[in-house]
Scaffold this motif. Structure first.
Motif, PDB file in Angstrom:
ATOM      1  N   ALA A  78       0.820  -1.213   0.000  1.00 54.00           N
ATOM      2  CA  ALA A  78       0.000   0.000   0.000  1.00 54.00           C
ATOM      3  C   ALA A  78       0.854   1.262   0.000  1.00 54.00           C
ATOM      4  CB  ALA A  78      -0.944   0.005   1.193  1.00 54.00           C
ATOM      5  N   GLY A  79       1.980   1.201   0.657  1.00 56.71           N
ATOM      6  CA  GLY A  79       2.852   2.379   0.746  1.00 56.71           C
ATOM      7  C   GLY A  79       4.051   2.318  -0.166  1.00 56.71           C
ATOM      8  N   PHE A  80       4.076   1.325  -1.078  1.00 54.65           N
ATOM      9  CA  PHE A  80       5.181   1.161  -2.028  1.00 54.65           C
ATOM     10  C   PHE A  80       6.525   1.021  -1.302  1.00 54.65           C
ATOM     11  CE2 PHE A  80       8.001   2.478  -5.623  1.00 54.65           C
ATOM     12  CZ  PHE A  80       7.572   1.537  -6.537  1.00 54.65           C
ATOM     13  N   GLY A  81       6.488   0.521  -0.084  1.00 50.89           N
ATOM     14  CA  GLY A  81       7.723   0.297   0.654  1.00 50.89           C
ATOM     15  C   GLY A  81       8.430   1.565   1.075  1.00 50.89           C
ATOM     16  N   ARG A  82       7.738   2.677   1.054  1.00 46.86           N
ATOM     17  CA  ARG A  82       8.376   3.956   1.375  1.00 46.86           C
ATOM     18  C   ARG A  82       7.979   4.492   2.743  1.00 46.86           C
ATOM     19  NH1 ARG A  82       8.158   6.452  -4.760  1.00 46.86           N
ATOM     20  NH2 ARG A  82      10.094   5.428  -5.443  1.00 46.86           N
ATOM     21  N   ARG A  83       7.424   3.607   3.592  1.00 45.00           N
ATOM     22  CA  ARG A  83       7.089   3.978   4.960  1.00 45.00           C
ATOM     23  C   ARG A  83       7.914   3.126   5.915  1.00 45.00           C
ATOM     24  NH1 ARG A  83       0.604   3.218   4.522  1.00 45.00           N
ATOM     25  NH2 ARG A  83       1.348   1.101   4.003  1.00 45.00           N
ATOM     26  N   PHE A  84       8.559   3.773   6.882  1.00 42.95           N
ATOM     27  CA  PHE A  84       9.339   3.012   7.872  1.00 42.95           C
ATOM     28  C   PHE A  84       8.398   2.116   8.668  1.00 42.95           C
ATOM     29  CE2 PHE A  84      10.744   2.548  12.292  1.00 42.95           C
ATOM     30  CZ  PHE A  84      11.906   1.817  12.086  1.00 42.95           C
ATOM     31  N   ILE A  85       8.802   0.867   8.858  1.00 43.10           N
ATOM     32  CA  ILE A  85       8.042  -0.073   9.667  1.00 43.10           C
ATOM     33  C   ILE A  85       8.962  -0.606  10.761  1.00 43.10           C
ATOM     34  CG2 ILE A  85       6.784  -2.264   9.706  1.00 43.10           C
ATOM     35  CD1 ILE A  85       5.995  -1.766   6.819  1.00 43.10           C
ATOM     36  N   ASP A  86       8.520  -0.480  11.991  1.00 46.66           N
ATOM     37  CA  ASP A  86       9.323  -0.924  13.135  1.00 46.66           C
ATOM     38  C   ASP A  86       9.108  -2.419  13.350  1.00 46.66           C
ATOM     39  OD1 ASP A  86      11.035  -0.839  15.267  1.00 46.66           O
ATOM     40  OD2 ASP A  86       9.575  -0.007  16.685  1.00 46.66           O
ATOM     41  N   VAL A  87       9.498  -3.192  12.358  1.00 48.21           N
ATOM     42  CA  VAL A  87       9.297  -4.630  12.375  1.00 48.21           C
ATOM     43  C   VAL A  87      10.372  -5.297  13.237  1.00 48.21           C
ATOM     44  CG1 VAL A  87      10.660  -4.890  10.257  1.00 48.21           C
ATOM     45  CG2 VAL A  87       9.028  -6.668  10.895  1.00 48.21           C
ATOM     46  N   ASP A  88      10.002  -6.398  13.876  1.00 45.17           N
ATOM     47  CA  ASP A  88      10.961  -7.171  14.651  1.00 45.17           C
ATOM     48  C   ASP A  88      12.116  -7.608  13.745  1.00 45.17           C
ATOM     49  OD1 ASP A  88      11.588  -8.964  17.122  1.00 45.17           O
ATOM     50  OD2 ASP A  88      11.665 -10.317  15.400  1.00 45.17           O
ATOM     51  N   PRO A  89      13.352  -7.389  14.151  1.00 44.97           N
ATOM     52  CA  PRO A  89      14.486  -7.704  13.276  1.00 44.97           C
ATOM     53  C   PRO A  89      14.518  -9.151  12.800  1.00 44.97           C
ATOM     54  CG  PRO A  89      15.209  -6.316  15.064  1.00 44.97           C
ATOM     55  CD  PRO A  89      13.790  -6.695  15.369  1.00 44.97           C
ATOM     56  N   ASP A  90      14.155 -10.105  13.685  1.00 46.06           N
ATOM     57  CA  ASP A  90      14.152 -11.498  13.258  1.00 46.06           C
ATOM     58  C   ASP A  90      13.092 -11.733  12.183  1.00 46.06           C
ATOM     59  OD1 ASP A  90      15.046 -14.347  13.677  1.00 46.06           O
ATOM     60  OD2 ASP A  90      12.913 -14.563  14.131  1.00 46.06           O
ATOM     61  N   GLU A  91      11.925 -11.129  12.333  1.00 45.05           N
ATOM     62  CA  GLU A  91      10.876 -11.255  11.324  1.00 45.05           C
ATOM     63  C   GLU A  91      11.320 -10.609  10.017  1.00 45.05           C
ATOM     64  OE1 GLU A  91       7.246 -12.270   9.558  1.00 45.05           O
ATOM     65  OE2 GLU A  91       8.210 -12.961  11.395  1.00 45.05           O
ATOM     66  N   LEU A  92      12.003  -9.475  10.112  1.00 38.81           N
ATOM     67  CA  LEU A  92      12.510  -8.805   8.915  1.00 38.81           C
ATOM     68  C   LEU A  92      13.492  -9.710   8.175  1.00 38.81           C
ATOM     69  CD1 LEU A  92      12.743  -6.317   7.107  1.00 38.81           C
ATOM     70  CD2 LEU A  92      14.450  -5.402   8.702  1.00 38.81           C
ATOM     71  N   THR A  93      14.374 -10.370   8.909  1.00 30.23           N
ATOM     72  CA  THR A  93      15.324 -11.284   8.275  1.00 30.23           C
ATOM     73  C   THR A  93      14.591 -12.374   7.499  1.00 30.23           C
ATOM     74  OG1 THR A  93      17.061 -10.920   9.923  1.00 30.23           O
ATOM     75  CG2 THR A  93      17.144 -12.987   8.700  1.00 30.23           C
ATOM     76  N   GLN A  94      13.555 -12.959   8.110  1.00 32.24           N
ATOM     77  CA  GLN A  94      12.818 -14.029   7.429  1.00 32.24           C
ATOM     78  C   GLN A  94      12.115 -13.512   6.177  1.00 32.24           C
ATOM     79  OE1 GLN A  94      14.058 -16.449   8.950  1.00 32.24           O
ATOM     80  NE2 GLN A  94      14.467 -15.238  10.788  1.00 32.24           N
ATOM     81  N   GLU A  95      11.545 -12.316   6.257  1.00 34.82           N
ATOM     82  CA  GLU A  95      10.849 -11.753   5.094  1.00 34.82           C
ATOM     83  C   GLU A  95      11.819 -11.449   3.956  1.00 34.82           C
ATOM     84  OE1 GLU A  95       8.492  -8.456   6.469  1.00 34.82           O
ATOM     85  OE2 GLU A  95       6.918  -9.782   7.242  1.00 34.82           O
ATOM     86  N   LEU A  96      13.020 -11.045   4.306  1.00 38.17           N
ATOM     87  CA  LEU A  96      14.024 -10.775   3.279  1.00 38.17           C
ATOM     88  C   LEU A  96      14.522 -12.071   2.640  1.00 38.17           C
ATOM     89  CD1 LEU A  96      16.017  -7.974   5.131  1.00 38.17           C
ATOM     90  CD2 LEU A  96      14.503  -7.675   3.166  1.00 38.17           C
ATOM     91  N   ILE A  97      14.726 -13.098   3.461  1.00 37.15           N
ATOM     92  CA  ILE A  97      15.113 -14.402   2.925  1.00 37.15           C
ATOM     93  C   ILE A  97      14.059 -14.891   1.931  1.00 37.15           C
ATOM     94  CG2 ILE A  97      15.402 -16.845   3.519  1.00 37.15           C
ATOM     95  CD1 ILE A  97      16.702 -15.902   6.157  1.00 37.15           C
ATOM     96  N   TYR A  98      12.807 -14.730   2.292  1.00 36.70           N
ATOM     97  CA  TYR A  98      11.686 -15.149   1.441  1.00 36.70           C
ATOM     98  C   TYR A  98      11.731 -14.439   0.100  1.00 36.70           C
ATOM     99  CZ  TYR A  98       6.737 -15.767   0.134  1.00 36.70           C
ATOM    100  OH  TYR A  98       5.567 -16.057  -0.519  1.00 36.70           O
TER     101      TYR A  98
END
Length: 260
Positions: A78-98
C-alpha cells in the motif's frame, strides 16, 4: 571549477529499479531502461511486482545481458515500501530471505542468476543508521548466500556490519535524488527530493562519476565515494533520463559495467 580527468572514474556500474511500474505496458519501459544500464534491481513482491512481473523482468534482463539484483523491502504494498516499519528484526530477516529466495528461483527458471541484493525505499534509508534492521539485512544475505553482494549507501551502518561479516559491499549514489549536507537523501516528503530535469540529472551524474561528490541542497559539496550510480525506473521520463546519463558518461570516458 576545473574538471578532474575522467580517468578517475573509468568504470562505473549504472543500476536501475525495475519491475515496479504500473500502467498498460510497464515492462516496455523497463526493457528500454535495461538497454542503458548494467545492473537491475528487481522488485520482489513486497512493495511492488509479483511472480509474473518478476519472471518477465528476469527474462528481459537475461536477454538484455544485464546483471540481476534482488530489490526486497518491508511488507508494504500500500505504501510502495516507502514507509518506515518498526518490524521485529528477526521477522525482517525471514521476510528478506523469502523475497530473495523467490527471485533466485524465478531467475533460475529463466536461466539467469541473482548476483546481489539492494534493499528498497524506507528500508534502504533506515539501515543507514538503524543498527538492528541493518543487522537483519546482513543476516538475511548471509543465510541465503554469502556470495551475494550487498548494494547500499556509503558510510552507512549496514555497510560497516556487512563488511565485518565478510560480505562484498558495494556503495552507490543517486543520479536523480537530492542530497542533504550530511550525505543522506532528502526525504521524498520534502519538495525537490527528486530531480526531474535532464540537465540536473546529467550534471549530478557527472559530478558523482568524475569528482566523487554532489552539491547538497544547501549548496555545499558532499564527497561520495561510490562504485554504482542509480536511476529510479519509476521516475517520470526515466527512459529519457537513462539514455541521457549513459550518453554523458560515455562522452566523459566512463565505461559502464556491472560490479557483480
Amino acid at each position: 571549477m576545473t574538471e578532474e580527468p575522467a580517468a578517475l572514474a573509468s568504470h562505473l556500474d549504472l543500476n536501475a529499479d525495475v519491475g515496479e511500474l504500473l500502467g498498460q505496458s510497464p515492462l516496455e519501459g523497463d526493457a528500454a531502461i535495461m538497454a542503458q544500464v548494467s545492473s537491475v534491481n528487481i522488485a520482489c513482491g513486497f512493495h511492488a511486482g509479483g511472480p509474473s512481473t518478476m519472471r518477465r523482468s528476469c527474462a528481459t534482463a537475461a536477454a538484455s545481458g544485464v546483471v540481476i539484483g534482488a530489490h526486497p523491502s518491508y511488507r508494504d504494498l500500500a505504501g510502495f515500501g516507502r514507509r518506515f516499519i518498526d518490524v521485529d528484526p528477526d521477522e525482517l530477516t525471514q521476510e528478506l530471505i523469502y523475497q530473495i529466495g523467490a527471485l533466485q528461483a524465478i531467475a533460475r527458471a529463466e536461466g539467469a542468476t541473482v548476483r546481489y541484493v539492494k534493499p528498497h525505499g524506507a528500508l534502504y534509508n533506515a539501515i543507514v543508521q538503524h543498527n538492528a534492521q541493518a543487522q537483519a539485512v546482513v543476516s538475511a544475505v548471509l543465510a541465503v548466500d554469502p556470495g551475494l553482494a550487498l548494494l547500499v549507501a556509503p558510510q552507512s551502518q549496514v555497510q560497516l556490519l556487512g563488511q565485518a561479516a565478510g560480505l562484498t559491499i558495494v556503495t552507490e549514489a543517486f543520479a536523480d535524488r537530492a542530497y542533504n549536507p550530511d550525505g543522506t537523501l532528502v526525504s521524498r516528503s520534502e519538495p525537490g527530493a527528486v530531480l526531474h530535469s535532464v540537465e540536473a540529472v546529467v550534471a549530478q551524474s557527472l559530478d558523482i562519476a568524475l569528482r566523487h561528490e554532489v552539491t547538497a541542497r544547501d549548496g555545499s559539496r558532499v564527497k561520495l565515494s561510490t562504485q554504482s550510480l542509480c536511476l529510479h525506473g519509476d521516475t517520470p521520463g526515466a527512459v529519457q533520463l537513462a539514455r541521457a546519463v549513459r550518453a554523458a558518461l560515455a562522452s566523459a570516458g566512463v565505461q559502464i559495467g556491472s560490479f557483480a
